[in-house]
Structure formats: C-alpha cells, structure tokens
Design an enzyme around this catalytic site. Structure first.
Site, short mmCIF file in Angstrom:
data_model
loop_
_atom_site.label_atom_id
_atom_site.label_comp_id
_atom_site.label_asym_id
_atom_site.label_seq_id
_atom_site.Cartn_x
_atom_site.Cartn_y
_atom_site.Cartn_z
N LYS A 22 0.85 -1.21 0.00
CA LYS A 22 0.00 0.00 0.00
C LYS A 22 0.88 1.25 0.00
O LYS A 22 0.66 2.17 -0.78
CB LYS A 22 -0.88 0.00 1.24
CG LYS A 22 -1.55 1.33 1.56
CD LYS A 22 -2.47 1.26 2.75
CE LYS A 22 -1.76 1.43 4.05
NZ LYS A 22 -1.42 2.82 4.45
N ASN A 23 1.90 1.26 0.86
CA ASN A 23 2.69 2.47 1.04
C ASN A 23 3.74 2.71 -0.04
O ASN A 23 4.42 3.73 -0.02
CB ASN A 23 3.34 2.48 2.44
CG ASN A 23 2.27 2.64 3.52
OD1 ASN A 23 1.11 2.96 3.21
ND2 ASN A 23 2.64 2.40 4.75
N CYS A 122 -4.70 12.34 12.62
CA CYS A 122 -5.45 11.09 12.50
C CYS A 122 -5.36 10.42 13.87
O CYS A 122 -4.76 10.96 14.80
CB CYS A 122 -4.89 10.21 11.39
SG CYS A 122 -3.41 9.34 11.89
N ARG A 127 0.63 14.33 13.15
CA ARG A 127 1.16 14.07 11.80
C ARG A 127 1.25 15.33 10.95
O ARG A 127 0.64 15.47 9.90
CB ARG A 127 0.34 12.98 11.14
CG ARG A 127 0.36 11.73 12.02
CD ARG A 127 -0.26 10.54 11.42
NE ARG A 127 0.53 10.02 10.31
CZ ARG A 127 0.08 9.00 9.58
NH1 ARG A 127 -1.08 8.47 9.84
NH2 ARG A 127 0.81 8.57 8.57
N ASP A 314 4.77 0.29 12.06
CA ASP A 314 3.54 -0.32 11.51
C ASP A 314 3.38 -1.78 11.93
O ASP A 314 2.36 -2.38 11.61
CB ASP A 314 3.53 -0.24 9.98
CG ASP A 314 3.34 1.19 9.52
OD1 ASP A 314 3.49 1.44 8.30
OD2 ASP A 314 3.08 2.06 10.36
N ARG A 406 -8.72 -0.46 4.81
CA ARG A 406 -7.87 0.58 4.20
C ARG A 406 -6.54 -0.02 3.75
O ARG A 406 -5.94 0.43 2.79
CB ARG A 406 -7.59 1.70 5.19
CG ARG A 406 -8.81 2.46 5.61
CD ARG A 406 -8.43 3.69 6.37
NE ARG A 406 -7.43 4.48 5.62
CZ ARG A 406 -7.01 5.68 6.02
NH1 ARG A 406 -7.47 6.19 7.12
NH2 ARG A 406 -6.14 6.35 5.31
C1 EPZ Z 1 4.36 6.79 6.47
O1 EPZ Z 1 3.59 7.81 7.07
C2 EPZ Z 1 3.42 5.60 6.32
N1 EPZ Z 1 2.31 5.97 5.43
C3 EPZ Z 1 2.90 5.18 7.69
O2 EPZ Z 1 2.09 4.03 7.51
C4 EPZ Z 1 4.09 4.82 8.57
O3 EPZ Z 1 3.62 4.49 9.86
C5 EPZ Z 1 5.04 6.01 8.65
O4 EPZ Z 1 5.46 6.41 7.32
C6 EPZ Z 1 6.31 5.70 9.45
O5 EPZ Z 1 6.97 4.60 8.87
C7 EPZ Z 1 2.54 6.01 4.08
O6 EPZ Z 1 3.63 5.75 3.61
C8 EPZ Z 1 1.37 6.37 3.23
P1 EPZ Z 1 6.44 10.06 8.60
P2 EPZ Z 1 4.18 9.32 7.12
O7 EPZ Z 1 6.36 11.33 7.83
O8 EPZ Z 1 5.05 9.55 5.96
C9 EPZ Z 1 6.73 13.34 12.02
C10 EPZ Z 1 0.24 2.65 7.79
O9 EPZ Z 1 -0.16 2.08 8.81
N2 EPZ Z 1 6.65 14.32 10.92
O10 EPZ Z 1 7.57 9.11 8.32
O11 EPZ Z 1 3.03 10.23 7.34
C11 EPZ Z 1 5.45 12.53 12.17
O12 EPZ Z 1 4.52 13.21 12.99
C12 EPZ Z 1 0.71 4.09 7.87
O13 EPZ Z 1 0.33 2.13 6.66
C13 EPZ Z 1 6.69 15.68 11.20
O14 EPZ Z 1 6.77 16.08 12.36
O15 EPZ Z 1 5.08 9.26 8.43
C14 EPZ Z 1 5.93 11.24 12.80
O16 EPZ Z 1 6.05 11.44 14.21
C15 EPZ Z 1 0.46 4.68 9.25
N3 EPZ Z 1 6.63 16.57 10.17
C16 EPZ Z 1 7.34 11.07 12.22
O17 EPZ Z 1 7.72 12.37 11.72
C17 EPZ Z 1 6.53 16.17 8.86
O18 EPZ Z 1 6.49 17.03 7.96
C18 EPZ Z 1 7.40 10.08 11.06
O19 EPZ Z 1 6.38 10.43 10.15
C19 EPZ Z 1 6.50 14.78 8.60
C20 EPZ Z 1 6.56 13.87 9.63
#
Ligand code: EPZ
Length: 426
Positions: A22-23, A122, A127, A314, A406
C-alpha cells in the site's frame, strides 16, 4: 457496518499470497501526475486507500484505466496525465486519506501550482507536514497556508540541498518527486530508507528520472525536463507479510502453525523476522517466499520502533498482540508516533495484561485470552485485534473494520483459507 467474527484456537497452515505494498502504491500512483504518457502499474493492491487515491487523481484529470492490458490481468492500473483539470486536492478527499499529501510534489513539479488541503491529524497522531513544506520552499516554491489549504506556486523548482529535521517517509517521497523535474541537483539528507521509498525511486528512474542513493539516508536527484511513461510492478507489502507471520506465530500453540507466504520480499522485513525467531518461531526464506513454523508458546520479546531498517512502527500493534500470550514480560516502545497504543484498551478487554507509561507499553504474558466484542481504532490496531481474536478462546467480534479494509486486501479470506475461523458479517 461490517464486523469480523472470529472463533479462536486454530493454528494457521497453508499458503498465502502477499499483495503489493500500500505504502509504495500510494506515492507511485501520484507519480502518474508527472507524465503525459501511460504509466502501467502491476501488483497494485485492491484496498480502500488505493480507491481513494484513484478518486483523487481522477478529479485532477489523470486518465486511469484499471484493465490496462488484457494480456496481463495483473496489470491493474494504467495512468496518464496529458492535461491537468484541477490543481486542487479537496478537503473531503484528503481528510479520508492523509497520503493525499503526496500529490503536492508532483503537481508543483509538473504544473507549477497546487492547492492541497492540510491533511489534519489522524488517530495515531498530529502528523504535521511541515517538513514537506520546508523542503519544497528550499526548492524555490512559494507556499502560503490559508483556510486549511496549502497554496504552492513555482515557475520551475530549483535543485537544493535539503536536510529534514526527522526521518519522514512521505516527506522524502514528496521531495524526491518534486526534485525529479527541478532545474539542477537536489540532495536530500536524513532521507527515509524504507523499501517503499526505494520502490518509488525505481519507478521514477524507469520514467527517466536521475536518482541515486535511494535506500540510504542521502538521496541525489538530478532534475530532467520531462518524465516518460513506464511499466512498474509494486514491491510486496512487508507489513502485510509481517502481520501474517505474527498471526501464524501466535496461533502455533494450537497444534502447530506452518505458513508459507508467496510473492513476498523477505529482505524488506529482516528486523521483524529476527524478532520472531528470537520469540521461538522457525523461519526460513529465499527470494520471494517466507515459511514460518511455530508450535510452542512464544517467548516474550521487547521491541523499540525506529525508522527503517529497524523494527517498523507499523508492526508494533501486531507484535504486541503476539506478546500478550507469550512467556514472560515484554516492553514495547513507540518512538515514531505519539498516540499509537489505542489497541491496548481493546487487547485488555480480551484479557491481556498491559500497562502504558508514556511511549512504552509493558506486557505481562498471560496463559490465554478470552473472546469479546472489541472495536478497531486505526489500521494496524485492527490487525492487532485480528491476531488476538485468532488466539482468544471463544468468539471475538471486531467492529469498525473499515479501518482494516484501508490497508489489507481481503484479510479474512486469506486467513480463512489457512484454517482460521473468521468471517465478515454485516
Ligand atoms: C508513512 O507515514 C506511512 N504511510 C505510515 O504508515 C508509517 O507508519 C510512517 O510512514 C512511518 O513509517 C505512508 O507511507 C502512506 P512520517 P508518514 O512522515 O510519511 C513526524 C500505515 O499504517 N513528521 O515518516 O506520514 C510525524 O509526525 C501508515 O500504513 C513531522 O513532524 O510518516 C511522525 O512522528 C500509518 N513533520 C514522524 O515524523 C513532517 O512534515 C514520522 O512520520 C512529517 C513527519
């Protein structure tokens, strides 16, 4: 509203075919905005989030054919964007799927403007997308935020050196797509190393992008004038794979599980495989298959979630479900998201013994769980409850399983085919 009805106590034996990730599919579908020529994708999973993304892309003007080639029924989706109908990603779609933010980089890079609703938080956390915005500004985009929308403009993006404040998966992906059509070289430091980032890079390279270093924390992109069409097969879903491995390991006590997962990518979930082996499961793998055997009660194993290649956030909820009935006490520390323990109260309803302290959950293994009515709260929490239901004595019903749909393609069908007593009831 559908529910899952599970009667626990069965080991898992047989074969399951893993779907595309998915990701990886979500950012790669957005890459379809970046070319006027057909991008033909295979092994795209049939999921709610994919349907939402296709709906979003269609309203941008992306031509989408879901029966791309008769000769290859697996060729699920072909996309092409000869012209843009709208540069707006509306709130009513974005709020249902945060990954919609991934249209921002492609729209800006190819069409010079984008109006993307802020995704909002969410269940698992606030996020924010500040890193996406800061990185695009570094590439020369003019960005303002008004009335809940990101308004971005750029005649042509200019290559730059970007260091993200933390490792962000979709942040890295958005910036990599934007840089692919920028003028000059971009270097992304502190880049995410996830296999889904690598899969996106491989797809962009097939489309003519010049990218090196994907999979490391330093990615170099030399911008090109335009991207052309390509064919690409989505990488297997390492989280779906890990979820089924945990289910087989947890149910081994009921007479021995022996599960073969085909069309998998074992090398993308080594941290999970190592932890399951530590817990006492027997795992072998080669190329595109993984086999897991378990017949005894597992040992409680602690995990700490960190960016790839460490143990993935995840998989935290699914592994916790497995620890609930393991021998001993385990400590699970969630370092990525601030609120990713919502499966805990539901697991406690099934008889688990778990105490939360800030970003840590302490799980005391109990002899067994007992079935109950529980509620899914987010995607991976739902998977955790399915695993616990497969272990619990008696009947477990899981409500709000739209969360599960999802991210998992026909989970109950795949599990029932290997001996689980699980069915979807409306
Ligand atoms: C991706 O989300 C995945 N989703 C998530 O999978 C996964 O849990 C996550 O990466 C971590 O591996 C997709 O790829 C569609 P991040 P993403 O940006 O990119 C903070 C699932 O279950 N952050 O790596 O949104 C954030 O709050 C989903 O399939 C900022 O502060 O995660 C988090 O604490 C859930 N500012 C950390 O970084 C930003 O601009 C990592 O988030 C971006 C992120």
């Amino acid at each position: 509203m559908d529910k899952l009805l599970i009667r626990g106590g069965q080991p898992l034996r047989g074969e399951i075919s893993i779907s595309g990730a998915k990701n990886a599919a979500l950012p790669i579908l957005c890459a379809g905005l970046m070319t006027a020529e057909p991008l033909v994708l295979r092994n795209v999973p049939r999921l709610q989030d994919i349907a939402s993304m296709l709906r979003l892309l269609r309203q941008h003007g992306v031509k989408i054919d879901e029966a791309a080639t008769v000769r290859d029924p697996e060729a699920v989706v072909a996309l092409a964007t000869p012209t843009l109908h709208s540069d707006e990603a509306p709130y009513d779609i974005v709020r249902t799927m945060r990954a919609s933010i991934l249209v921002l980089g492609p729209l800006l890079a190819r069409f010079g403007s984008a109006k993307v609703s802020l995704p909002g938080g969410c269940a698992i956390g606030a996020r924010p997308v500040d890193q996406h915005i800061k990185g695009l500004q570094k590439l020369g985009a003019e960005i303002t935020i008004e009335h809940g929308y990101i308004h971005a403009k750029a005649k042509r993006l200019k290559g730059a050196r970007i260091v993200t404040d933390m490792v962000t998966v979709t942040g890295t992906e958005n910036l990599m797509m934007a840089a692919a059509l920028a003028d000059g070289r971009t270097v992304i430091e502190n880049a995410a190393r996830e296999p889904e980032v690598v899969d996106l890079a491989n797809c962009l390279i097939a489309m003519g992008a010049k990218i090196s270093g994907a999979g490391t924390d330093r990615i170099e992109i030399d911008g090109v004038e335009a991207l052309h069409g390509a064919e690409h097969a989505i990488v297997p879903d390492r989280i779906e794979t890990g979820t089924f491995l945990c289910a087989a390991a947890a149910t081994g006590v009921f007479g021995g599980s022996d599960l073969l997962l085909r069309h998998a990518a074992p090398q993308t979930l080594q941290a999970v495989i190592d932890k399951l082996a530590e817990a006492g499961a027997a795992i072998e793998h080669n190329g595109d298959w993984i086999r897991i055997r378990a017949e005894r009660r597992l040992k409680a194993i602690s995990v700490r979630t960190l960016p790839y290649p460490a143990f993935p956030t995840d998989m935290q909820a699914q592994f916790m479900a497995l620890d609930c009935t393991a021998e001993g006490t385990s400590v699970l520390t969630e370092t990525i998201f601030e609120n990713r323990f919502m499966h805990v109260p539901e697991l406690i309803r099934l008889g688990a013994d778990i105490a939360i302290q800030d970003d840590t959950a302490v799980v005391k293994g109990v002899a067994g769980l007992s079935g109950a009515a529980v509620m899914a709260t987010d995607l991976r929490a739902s998977a955790s409850l399915v695993i616990a239901g497969l272990v619990a004595e008696g009947e477990t019903t899981i409500s709000r399983i739209y969360h599960l749909d999802r991210g998992y393609e026909r989970m109950e069908g795949k599990l029932a085919a290997v001996g689980a007593r699980i069915e979807r009831v409306s």
